[in-house]
Design an enzyme around this catalytic site. Structure first.
Site, PDB file in Angstrom:
ATOM      1  N   CYS A 198     -94.014  43.168 -17.040  1.00 36.02           N
ATOM      2  CA  CYS A 198     -95.361  43.703 -16.929  1.00 36.02           C
ATOM      3  C   CYS A 198     -95.875  44.151 -15.417  1.00 36.02           C
ATOM      4  CB  CYS A 198     -96.307  42.950 -18.146  1.00 36.02           C
ATOM      5  SG  CYS A 198     -96.491  41.550 -17.549  1.00 36.02           S
TER       6      CYS A 198
ATOM      7  N   GLU B 156    -103.184  40.833 -23.369  1.00 32.54           N
ATOM      8  CA  GLU B 156    -102.292  40.204 -22.534  1.00 32.54           C
ATOM      9  C   GLU B 156    -101.928  41.956 -21.919  1.00 32.54           C
ATOM     10  OE1 GLU B 156    -102.560  38.721 -19.454  1.00 32.54           O
ATOM     11  OE2 GLU B 156    -104.000  37.503 -19.937  1.00 32.54           O
TER      12      GLU B 156
HETATM   13  P1  NAD Z   1     -95.429  45.334 -28.714  1.00 32.72           P
HETATM   14  O1  NAD Z   1     -97.349  45.706 -27.825  1.00 32.72           O
HETATM   15  O2  NAD Z   1     -94.756  46.800 -29.068  1.00 32.72           O
HETATM   16  O3  NAD Z   1     -95.770  44.230 -29.206  1.00 32.72           O
HETATM   17  C1  NAD Z   1     -96.131  42.986 -29.100  1.00 32.72           C
HETATM   18  C2  NAD Z   1     -96.354  41.948 -30.147  1.00 32.72           C
HETATM   19  O4  NAD Z   1     -97.379  42.903 -31.161  1.00 32.72           O
HETATM   20  C3  NAD Z   1     -94.655  42.279 -31.245  1.00 32.72           C
HETATM   21  O5  NAD Z   1     -95.161  40.938 -31.395  1.00 32.72           O
HETATM   22  C4  NAD Z   1     -94.675  42.714 -31.830  1.00 32.72           C
HETATM   23  O6  NAD Z   1     -94.204  42.517 -33.506  1.00 32.72           O
HETATM   24  C5  NAD Z   1     -96.316  43.082 -32.408  1.00 32.72           C
HETATM   25  N1  NAD Z   1     -96.546  44.661 -32.873  1.00 32.72           N
HETATM   26  C6  NAD Z   1     -96.621  46.043 -32.361  1.00 32.72           C
HETATM   27  N2  NAD Z   1     -96.792  46.786 -33.231  1.00 32.72           N
HETATM   28  C7  NAD Z   1     -97.763  46.365 -34.044  1.00 32.72           C
HETATM   29  C8  NAD Z   1     -98.309  46.905 -35.198  1.00 32.72           C
HETATM   30  N3  NAD Z   1     -98.529  48.347 -34.799  1.00 32.72           N
HETATM   31  N4  NAD Z   1     -99.676  46.684 -35.346  1.00 32.72           N
HETATM   32  C9  NAD Z   1     -99.694  44.970 -35.261  1.00 32.72           C
HETATM   33  N5  NAD Z   1     -98.612  43.920 -34.273  1.00 32.72           N
HETATM   34  C10 NAD Z   1     -97.493  45.485 -33.795  1.00 32.72           C
HETATM   35  O7  NAD Z   1     -95.138  45.176 -26.847  1.00 32.72           O
HETATM   36  P2  NAD Z   1     -93.865  44.583 -26.658  1.00 32.72           P
HETATM   37  O8  NAD Z   1     -92.497  46.189 -26.354  1.00 32.72           O
HETATM   38  O9  NAD Z   1     -92.819  43.667 -27.084  1.00 32.72           O
HETATM   39  O10 NAD Z   1     -93.511  44.476 -25.028  1.00 32.72           O
HETATM   40  C11 NAD Z   1     -94.043  45.409 -23.479  1.00 32.72           C
HETATM   41  C12 NAD Z   1     -95.469  45.242 -23.417  1.00 32.72           C
HETATM   42  O11 NAD Z   1     -95.686  44.875 -23.490  1.00 32.72           O
HETATM   43  C13 NAD Z   1     -95.001  46.223 -22.357  1.00 32.72           C
HETATM   44  O12 NAD Z   1     -96.507  47.569 -22.179  1.00 32.72           O
HETATM   45  C14 NAD Z   1     -95.701  45.393 -20.855  1.00 32.72           C
HETATM   46  O13 NAD Z   1     -96.353  45.645 -19.637  1.00 32.72           O
HETATM   47  C15 NAD Z   1     -96.892  44.903 -21.856  1.00 32.72           C
HETATM   48  N6  NAD Z   1     -96.899  43.103 -21.956  1.00 32.72           N
HETATM   49  C16 NAD Z   1     -97.723  42.702 -20.886  1.00 32.72           C
HETATM   50  C17 NAD Z   1     -97.542  41.265 -20.791  1.00 32.72           C
HETATM   51  C18 NAD Z   1     -98.589  40.782 -19.562  1.00 32.72           C
HETATM   52  O14 NAD Z   1     -98.863  39.247 -19.479  1.00 32.72           O
HETATM   53  N7  NAD Z   1     -99.822  41.373 -19.391  1.00 32.72           N
HETATM   54  C19 NAD Z   1     -95.754  40.857 -19.936  1.00 32.72           C
HETATM   55  C20 NAD Z   1     -95.459  41.155 -21.388  1.00 32.72           C
HETATM   56  C21 NAD Z   1     -95.592  42.106 -21.270  1.00 32.72           C
END
Ligand code: NAD
Length: 458
Positions: free
Chosen positions: A243, A209
């Site tokens: 998002c 997602e």
């Molecule tokens: P993110 O990708 O930075 O983090 C998401 C998760 O991944 C967190 O639990 C984090 O600890 C983990 N993570 C981060 N970097 C990592 C790595 N290098 N290796 C492994 N795990 C890692 O996203 P965010 O900043 O928490 O959220 C923002 C993004 O999420 C935006 O792009 C937004 O559009 C998207 N989003 C999508 C939805 C959806 O339902 N489609 C909903 C909310 C947010």
């Protein structure tokens, strides 16, 4: 508790068949419902401490959605999980054919920070409804909510059923190195690709997602006042950190001036002259994200807002007029309270902007011209969308929620969530009262009859 031990205990619990007990799942979900409602104030408090989310937005975007998912799951789980009888193929006559919903086994759910309660628990509810065990990894950026999730889940579920493991990149990397039966990830495109690579090691099925640059197209057929009201809500709720928030506006040049004037009035009417003192306006999640957003404003034509306060992680609701399509603001997903306003005069202008980007998660059109909005729906590929409003398609659990292309893989909500977490097993129960000999060798003189059979039933 050591991760290997947790996974081993979850595997054993799964193999004991206990996770498929519908009565137990309903009971646990009812207890989760009670626990959440008993601790409503703690949830408000955690979300406020994490990024000053108001009680209203916390109920609307976090608690309310989860309670609805629990209620719908308890109500429908028995029928969702029943084997579905399908029309049998005449080629197999006599037979009865079914689709069984089979849990995958151990599921890893990785959650983001922007709706840290709802986006963590909604996939968990769907995963256990389908009969899986779950390890949930909440976001490290919303530490208060993460802690509360540990406490809520520990009070309601045995660790061999659901375990919350807190942490950031190192902890998630360790989790991703394990072998899972399903991985459900919500977050950025960049991390989604890391998850997909890790999943490929064991060919683990995934849902991703993700996000994207969601267009909002406004033609000249509607009241700009109403558009402004709905747009200001969609763009600035959660301080734009949604998002599916509209990322940028593409407005017909004949109404741009009027819409901008209404947007300014509407922002003031929603958050007052100084949104920093409004109890309804959340903060940016951290200083890193605040500087990412403020750097997008450098050299841009800010026509409203734009002020920030790094000590308070605050950024005003901001309007930017006519940004260059090559500017930083228009390069990546904004994910904050900045609305770029571009204009168009014909459909070719719309296409040149929308097609510049990867397929978005959300798509919005404000128009009463049915042929125009139908054309927009059919022309562009995107996860889901709303006509004459923003984001509300998320709220209907009968609709799939998910992206396409770079905005995601797979979808969930309601029954689709249950289906996402179950493998669909094809089962044919062959009757024994008749055994048509056609398929058995020797095949001499049988080809013509086979062709007739395919024509009839194939
Ligand atoms: P993110 O990708 O930075 O983090 C998401 C998760 O991944 C967190 O639990 C984090 O600890 C983990 N993570 C981060 N970097 C990592 C790595 N290098 N290796 C492994 N795990 C890692 O996203 P965010 O900043 O928490 O959220 C923002 C993004 O999420 C935006 O792009 C937004 O559009 C998207 N989003 C999508 C939805 C959806 O339902 N489609 C909903 C909310 C947010």
């Amino acid at each position: 508790m050591n991760l290997k031990l947790i996974l081993e205990s979850q595997k054993q619990y799964f193999q004991s068949q206990s996770t498929r007990d519908i009565g137990m799942i309903k009971k646990r979900l009812s207890s989760l419902r009670v626990e959440i409602l008993n601790r409503e104030d703690e949830i408000y408090d955690a979300l406020y401490k994490d990024f000053k989310k108001s009680k209203f937005e916390t109920y609307f975007g976090e608690i309310g959605i989860i309670i609805s998912e629990i209620d719908a799951t308890i109500k429908h789980i028995s029928s969702w999980s029943k084997p579905k009888k399908v029309k049998a193929s005449g080629l197999n006559f006599p037979s009865r054919d079914y689709i069984y919903s089979d849990p995958y086994g151990s599921v890893l759910v990785i959650a983001p920070w922007n709706y840290p309660f709802q986006l963590a628990l909604a996939p968990v509810i769907a995963a256990i409804a389908a009969g899986n065990t779950v390890v949930l990894k909440p976001s490290e950026h919303t530490a208060y909510t993460s802690k509360l999730l540990v406490s809520i889940i520990t009070n309601v579920f045995k660790p061999e059923h659901i375990k919350v493991i807190e942490g950031g990149i190192p902890e998630t990397t360790i989790l991703l190195n394990e072998r899972w039966d399903y991985i459900f990830f919500t977050g950025s495109v960049a991390v989604g690709k890391i998850v997909a690579k890790a999943a490929a090691t064991y060919l683990t099925p995934i849902t991703l997602e993700l996000g994207g640059k969601n267009p909002c197209i406004v033609d000249n057929t509607m009241s700009t006042q109403l558009i402004a009201k709905r747009l200001v809500w969609g763009k600035f709720v959660n301080a734009g950190q949604t998002c599916i928030a509209p990322d940028y506006l593409l407005v017909h040049s004949s109404v741009k001036k009027r819409l901008i004037s209404d947007l300014k009035k509407e922002i003031i009417s929603a958050y007052g002259e100084n949104p920093q003192v409004s109890p309804d306006y959340p903060r940016i999640i951290n200083t890193k994200n605040l500087s990412r957003l403020t750097s997008m404003l450098e050299n841009s034509n800010v026509i409203f807002g734009g002020k920030s306060d790094p000590e308070d992680c605050y950024l005003e609701p901001t309007l930017v007029e006519d940004p260059s399509i090559n500017s930083k603001l228009m390069e990546e997903e904004i994910f904050g309270p900045i609305l770029p306003i571009l204009s168009y005069t014909n459909e070719a202008d719309i296409s040149s902007v929308v097609n510049k980007y990867e397929k978005p998660l959300g798509f919005y059109v404000f128009s009463t011209n049915k042929s125009f909005y139908k054309k927009m729906i059919e022309t562009y590929s995107f996860g889901g969308g709303t006509i004459n409003d923003t984001m509300i398609h998320f709220g209907n659990t009968n609709l799939p929620f998910g992206g396409v292309g770079e905005s995601g893989v797979g979808a969930y909500h309601g029954q689709l969530g249950f289906d996402t977490f179950s493998h669909k097993k094809a089962i044919v129960i062959k009757g024994n009262w008749l055994d048509i000999p056609l398929r058995y060798a020797p095949y001499t003189n049988k080809l013509n009859n086979l062709k007739k059979l395919f024509k009839l039933f194939g």
